[in-house]
Enzyme design. Structure first.
Site, short mmCIF file in Angstrom:
data_model
loop_
_atom_site.label_atom_id
_atom_site.label_comp_id
_atom_site.label_asym_id
_atom_site.label_seq_id
_atom_site.Cartn_x
_atom_site.Cartn_y
_atom_site.Cartn_z
N ASP A 30 77.21 -31.15 63.16
CA ASP A 30 76.60 -30.55 64.35
C ASP A 30 77.64 -30.09 65.36
O ASP A 30 78.71 -30.69 65.48
CB ASP A 30 75.68 -31.60 64.99
CG ASP A 30 74.70 -30.97 65.96
OD1 ASP A 30 74.55 -29.73 65.95
OD2 ASP A 30 74.10 -31.71 66.75
N ASN A 78 65.85 -25.28 59.75
CA ASN A 78 66.85 -24.26 60.15
C ASN A 78 66.40 -22.82 59.88
O ASN A 78 67.00 -21.88 60.40
CB ASN A 78 68.21 -24.51 59.48
CG ASN A 78 68.96 -25.68 60.07
OD1 ASN A 78 69.78 -26.32 59.41
ND2 ASN A 78 68.72 -25.99 61.35
C1 FPP Z 1 74.56 -27.46 63.10
O1 FPP Z 1 75.30 -26.98 64.21
C2 FPP Z 1 75.08 -26.82 61.89
C3 FPP Z 1 74.32 -26.15 60.98
C4 FPP Z 1 72.87 -26.00 61.11
C5 FPP Z 1 74.95 -25.48 59.81
C6 FPP Z 1 76.02 -26.28 59.10
C7 FPP Z 1 76.76 -25.33 58.25
C8 FPP Z 1 78.09 -25.31 58.07
C9 FPP Z 1 79.01 -26.31 58.61
C10 FPP Z 1 78.75 -24.21 57.31
C11 FPP Z 1 78.34 -24.04 55.89
C12 FPP Z 1 78.76 -25.13 55.03
C13 FPP Z 1 79.17 -24.98 53.77
C14 FPP Z 1 79.14 -26.13 52.87
C15 FPP Z 1 79.65 -23.71 53.25
P1 FPP Z 1 74.55 -26.13 65.32
O2 FPP Z 1 74.59 -24.71 64.92
O3 FPP Z 1 73.17 -26.67 65.53
O4 FPP Z 1 75.44 -26.36 66.58
P2 FPP Z 1 74.94 -26.44 68.09
O5 FPP Z 1 74.11 -27.69 68.20
O6 FPP Z 1 76.21 -26.53 68.85
O7 FPP Z 1 74.16 -25.20 68.38
#
Ligand code: FPP
Length: 249
Positions: A30, A78
């Site tokens: 996150d 998501n």
């Molecule tokens: C949450 O952070 C993250 C996600 C929903 C996506 C996770 C994906 C990756 C790390 C990249 C892809 C991975 C691979 C294995 C290729 P957020 O976007 O909710 O962050 P925020 O809370 O700061 O908005």
């Protein structure tokens, strides 16, 4: 229950990590969006940086002897994000799925948990291929949760068991916690010992909710793209100092 015990290896000696390591560490990746926003960049840059961190932490887990490492890549919720962001994550995933030779060389078994049916066909097929190609490996299980939701997983298990009961293959009184575990995506994986969530949020967000019944939780304000190996060291040291009683005294 005995602590999972692991003999020190070279990497552990170098980092001074504790001898007691969790058998299963789960990561909620996150904070990518906030990381990008702080730099005035679009959210997808944060995900790209987050993917780099994912690679590094995976390699580190393999080198220090973590047997099972789970990562929350994309949840069933998501899909509600803007199309551009969903596409960016799917593209990163596709890039990653085509750049896995290193993991196979390192004898890492890859397991994808979640409902694959809603994923683009090329991604689904590549996942199945990687699962098949790596199922002979046992150095580490790398579990990637994609279109995953804990409640969805338990619902699928309940449905499968109800179908078996309707066909007369199982009696309701034969259904135990173990039977349910055996119908989850994680049927071959031990329960989570340590759940790590960076970025200052104090939630499980529907990740491995059944498997975390006795997990230890570790929260930090560091955003996922900044989650360095030293941050994992801190979490592992913290874990080693906790007294786990599993309901006993
Ligand atoms: C949450 O952070 C993250 C996600 C929903 C996506 C996770 C994906 C990756 C790390 C990249 C892809 C991975 C691979 C294995 C290729 P957020 O976007 O909710 O962050 P925020 O809370 O700061 O908005």
């Amino acid at each position: 229950m005995a602590f999972p015990f692991l003999k020190k290896n070279t990497a552990q000696e170098e980092t001074g990590l504790p001898e007691i390591l969790p058998k299963h560490v789960a990561f909620i990746m996150d904070g990518n969006g906030r990381w990008a926003k702080k730099r005035g960049m679009p959210r997808k840059f944060g995900h790209r940086e987050g993917a780099k961190t994912f690679h590094d932490i995976t390699r580190y887990c393999r080198s220090i002897g973590i047997q099972n490492a789970s990562f929350y890549v994309f949840s069933t919720e998501n899909w509600r994000r803007p199309e551009e962001e969903v596409d960016a994550i799917m593209n990163l995933l596709w890039e990653y799925l085509n750049d896995c030779d290193e993991y196979l060389e390192q004898e890492v078994r890859m397991i994808f948990i979640g409902d694959k049916s809603r994923l683009p066909e090329r991604i689904r097929n590549r996942m199945l291929e990687l699962e098949e190609d790596s199922k002979k490996y046992d150095k580490m299980n790398l579990i990637l949760a994609i279109n995953y939701g804990g409640r969805d997983e338990i619902t699928q298990a309940a449905r499968q068991l109800a179908e078996k009961a309707a066909r007369g293959e199982i009696r309701p009184e034969e259904i135990t916690e173990d039977t349910i575990s055996q119908h989850l995506y994680t049927r071959e994986i031990p329960d989570v010992d340590l759940m790590i969530r960076p970025s200052g949020e104090l939630r499980l967000s529907n990740f491995l909710i059944w498997q975390c019944a006795y997990a230890e939780y570790y929260f930090t304000d560091v955003l996922w793209p900044d989650f360095a190996r030293s941050e994992l060291d801190k979490a592992l040291r913290d874990f080693a100092g906790r007294g786990r009683r599993f309901g006993g005294v």
